[in-house]
Design an enzyme around this catalytic site. Structure first.
Site, short mmCIF file in Angstrom:
data_model
loop_
_atom_site.label_atom_id
_atom_site.label_comp_id
_atom_site.label_asym_id
_atom_site.label_seq_id
_atom_site.Cartn_x
_atom_site.Cartn_y
_atom_site.Cartn_z
N ARG A 115 0.83 -1.20 0.00
CA ARG A 115 0.00 0.00 0.00
C ARG A 115 0.87 1.26 0.00
O ARG A 115 2.10 1.19 0.07
CB ARG A 115 -0.94 -0.03 1.20
CG ARG A 115 -1.97 -1.16 1.13
CD ARG A 115 -2.67 -1.39 2.46
NE ARG A 115 -3.32 -0.19 2.96
CZ ARG A 115 -3.79 -0.07 4.20
NH1 ARG A 115 -3.66 -1.07 5.07
NH2 ARG A 115 -4.37 1.04 4.57
N LYS A 133 2.19 -0.80 4.60
CA LYS A 133 1.62 0.53 4.37
C LYS A 133 2.45 1.56 5.11
O LYS A 133 2.78 1.39 6.29
CB LYS A 133 0.16 0.56 4.86
CG LYS A 133 -0.61 1.83 4.53
CD LYS A 133 -0.56 2.87 5.62
CE LYS A 133 -1.25 2.41 6.88
NZ LYS A 133 -1.25 3.49 7.92
N HIS A 145 5.74 -14.24 4.99
CA HIS A 145 4.34 -14.60 4.81
C HIS A 145 3.46 -14.14 5.97
O HIS A 145 3.89 -14.00 7.09
CB HIS A 145 4.16 -16.12 4.62
CG HIS A 145 5.09 -16.95 5.42
ND1 HIS A 145 5.69 -18.09 4.93
CD2 HIS A 145 5.57 -16.81 6.67
CE1 HIS A 145 6.47 -18.62 5.85
NE2 HIS A 145 6.41 -17.86 6.92
N TYR A 148 1.46 -8.19 8.65
CA TYR A 148 1.08 -6.81 8.35
C TYR A 148 2.08 -5.87 9.02
O TYR A 148 2.29 -5.92 10.24
CB TYR A 148 -0.33 -6.47 8.86
CG TYR A 148 -0.63 -5.01 8.75
CD1 TYR A 148 -0.77 -4.41 7.50
CD2 TYR A 148 -0.75 -4.21 9.88
CE1 TYR A 148 -1.03 -3.05 7.38
CE2 TYR A 148 -1.01 -2.85 9.77
CZ TYR A 148 -1.14 -2.28 8.53
OH TYR A 148 -1.39 -0.94 8.41
N ASN A 159 14.38 -10.20 10.21
CA ASN A 159 13.56 -11.34 9.81
C ASN A 159 12.25 -11.31 10.59
O ASN A 159 12.25 -11.23 11.82
CB ASN A 159 14.29 -12.65 10.07
CG ASN A 159 13.53 -13.84 9.52
OD1 ASN A 159 13.68 -14.23 8.37
ND2 ASN A 159 12.70 -14.43 10.35
N ASN A 168 -0.95 -0.52 14.77
CA ASN A 168 -0.61 0.90 14.62
C ASN A 168 -1.77 1.85 14.87
O ASN A 168 -1.58 3.06 14.85
CB ASN A 168 -0.08 1.14 13.20
CG ASN A 168 -1.05 0.65 12.13
OD1 ASN A 168 -1.76 -0.32 12.32
ND2 ASN A 168 -1.04 1.31 10.99
N TYR A 169 -2.96 1.34 15.14
CA TYR A 169 -4.15 2.20 15.22
C TYR A 169 -4.93 1.90 16.49
O TYR A 169 -5.26 0.74 16.77
CB TYR A 169 -5.02 1.94 13.98
CG TYR A 169 -6.24 2.82 13.85
CD1 TYR A 169 -6.17 4.20 14.00
CD2 TYR A 169 -7.47 2.25 13.54
CE1 TYR A 169 -7.29 4.99 13.85
CE2 TYR A 169 -8.60 3.04 13.38
CZ TYR A 169 -8.51 4.41 13.54
OH TYR A 169 -9.63 5.19 13.40
N ALA A 205 8.13 -15.81 20.08
CA ALA A 205 6.91 -16.15 19.35
C ALA A 205 5.69 -16.04 20.25
O ALA A 205 5.71 -16.44 21.41
CB ALA A 205 7.01 -17.56 18.78
N ARG A 222 4.02 -13.12 27.29
CA ARG A 222 3.02 -14.18 27.17
C ARG A 222 2.95 -14.92 28.50
O ARG A 222 3.91 -14.93 29.28
CB ARG A 222 3.36 -15.15 26.04
CG ARG A 222 4.67 -15.89 26.23
CD ARG A 222 5.07 -16.65 24.99
NE ARG A 222 6.27 -17.44 25.23
CZ ARG A 222 7.07 -17.91 24.28
NH1 ARG A 222 6.80 -17.65 23.03
NH2 ARG A 222 8.14 -18.63 24.57
#
Length: 252
Positions: A115, A133, A145, A148, A159, A168-169, A205, A222
């Site tokens: 984007r 974006k 893969h 975002y 990596n 981000n929002y 992870a 976590r």
């Protein structure tokens, strides 16, 4: 089904289509004469697009607006690029790019959504089902893969594990994520902006990172795993019986 049209309207529509097809083919022929490799009439190129000699444009590719394609690029198949620059030696496979600058010798796709205001440096890989974006990627980043990355600044040779998200929002404002050089972002990491990951840092992870991670540190966010012995057995009895019955019926 569309409403039937008159023969006169059909003839006018066909003439309009023939004119558009002829204009499109004229553009393809001009690029081929200039040394661009195009071997399919399914390619569509806007008049103001610039393509360097030696680039390869594969079937189903659409190049729109003020797009510039560098020498040695392989674009397509089934790729849409709009108002963007793709530097030399880059491959873009089955992806869409809007209002961005893709650096040299990148590998984009398949099924990547780039984007507006994405900028990449040399040798960046944005792979399958990656969306970016308003982000800057320094040299040699690998985002293979299902990730975002938005409103972010990423240092060199990082990596990203599968399932990484920059959050981000907050519903009102956008915030940036800053990632240093040589970072390893573990699978299914959520980076809740504004947040910084220092040079050479890791995130574990499955972590949701809400505080800065210092350089060379491991960020873990976590719960510690707890196993409840035997908890699943009564819940699984009916499920297993159902599947065993289905398996027996299918084997008859």
């Amino acid at each position: 089904m569309p409403n039937p049209i008159s023969e006169q309207a059909r003839a006018a529509a066909l003439a309009q289509l023939d004119t558009a097809e002829a204009a499109r083919e004229d553009i393809l022929v001009q690029h081929i004469a200039n040394g661009v490799v195009i071997d399919s009439r399914t390619v569509q190129i806007d008049p103001e697009v610039v393509i360097a000699p030696g680039a390869v444009i594969l079937a189903g590719t659409i190049l729109r607006g003020k797009t510039v394609i560098g020498a040695g690029c392989v674009i397509g198949p089934n790729t849409l690029i709009e108002d963007s620059t793709v530097d030399e030696g880059t491959a873009v496979n089955a992806s869409q790019i809007y209002g961005s600058h893709i650096g040299p010798h990148n590998n984009i796709g398949p099924f990547t959504h780039v984007r507006v205001n994405t900028v990449t440096d040399y040798g960046v890989h944005l792979g399958a089902y990656v969306e970016t974006k308003n982000s800057n990627f320094a040299r040699g980043n690998t985002v293979s893969h299902l990730t975002y990355i938005g409103d972010s600044d990423v240092g060199k040779y990082c990596n990203f594990g599968c399932g990484t998200v920059t959050c981000n929002y907050d519903g009102k404002d956008k915030f940036r994520t800053q990632i240093g050089d040589y970072c390893f972002i573990g699978c299914n990491t959520n980076l809740v902006a504004p947040v910084k990951v220092g040079d050479g840092a890791y995130t574990a992870a499955g972590s949701t990172i809400t505080k800065d991670v210092p350089a060379q540190a491991l960020g873990i966010a976590r719960e510690r795993q707890t196993n409840l012995d035997g908890w699943a057995e009564p819940k699984m009895e009916a499920y297993i019986a159902k599947k065993q019955k289905l398996e027996n019926e299918q084997s008859k």
